[in-house]
Design a protein around this motif. Structure first.
Motif, mmCIF file in Angstrom:
data_model
loop_
_atom_site.group_PDB
_atom_site.id
_atom_site.type_symbol
_atom_site.label_atom_id
_atom_site.label_comp_id
_atom_site.label_asym_id
_atom_site.label_seq_id
_atom_site.Cartn_x
_atom_site.Cartn_y
_atom_site.Cartn_z
ATOM 1 N N ILE A 1 54.804 39.500 40.397
ATOM 2 C CA ILE A 1 53.585 38.988 41.001
ATOM 3 C C ILE A 1 52.510 40.049 40.838
ATOM 4 O O ILE A 1 52.734 41.224 41.115
ATOM 5 N N LEU A 2 51.337 39.607 40.417
ATOM 6 C CA LEU A 2 50.220 40.495 40.160
ATOM 7 C C LEU A 2 49.195 40.368 41.283
ATOM 8 O O LEU A 2 48.748 39.270 41.606
ATOM 9 N N GLU A 3 48.841 41.486 41.869
ATOM 10 C CA GLU A 3 47.832 41.510 42.936
ATOM 11 C C GLU A 3 46.463 41.188 42.333
ATOM 12 O O GLU A 3 46.052 41.802 41.354
ATOM 13 N N ASN A 4 45.734 40.213 42.915
ATOM 14 C CA ASN A 4 44.436 39.799 42.388
ATOM 15 C C ASN A 4 43.487 39.425 43.528
ATOM 16 O O ASN A 4 42.815 38.405 43.489
ATOM 17 N N LYS A 5 43.401 40.276 44.562
ATOM 18 C CA LYS A 5 42.565 39.986 45.731
ATOM 19 C C LYS A 5 41.087 39.857 45.374
ATOM 20 O O LYS A 5 40.385 39.038 45.937
#
Length: 124
Positions: A1-5
């Motif tokens: 899972i890639l953090e994309n806030k």
């Protein structure tokens, strides 16, 4: 899972990952990979009698003395393992073949050339 806030990554966006090497792979001694003053890894090679600096991608270590690296190697490149003096990129070098030769040794010693094979006689 890639953090994309912050939504910096968009659907369909192209990315480049270093999973697959872009250049040829070679197994080299770990001592042949050095660091520049800026902290970038470097391999020096001799290419057509000229010293060249290459920036390798380190792929993996094989024990304490060998590495797999990827860099823009050419077929006839020779990796420099150690030098007695620093060599800068672009320095021209001239190889000298001195191993096993003396001034008194003739170019071809008697018996060093194979004898001519006997002629085969063919008849029809």
């Amino acid at each position: 899972i890639l953090e994309n806030k912050n939504a910096q990554f968009k659907p369909g966006q192209s990315v480049s990952v270093e999973l697959i090497p872009r250049y040829p792979i070679a197994e080299v001694p770990t001592v042949s990979v050095t660091n520049t003053p800026e902290g970038i890894r470097k391999i020096q090679i001799v290419r057509e009698n000229v010293i060249r600096d290459l920036t390798p991608q380190i792929l993996g270590q094989i024990g304490p003395e060998r590495l797999f690296v990827s860099a823009p190697f050419n077929k006839d490149d020779e990796i420099i393992v150690s030098t007695s003096q620093p060599l800068t990129d672009g320095t021209q070098v001239q190889p000298r073949l001195t191993a096993g030769k003396t001034q008194d040794t003739p170019a071809a010693a008697p018996g060093s050339q194979p004898s001519k094979p006997p002629e085969k006689k063919v008849s029809f």
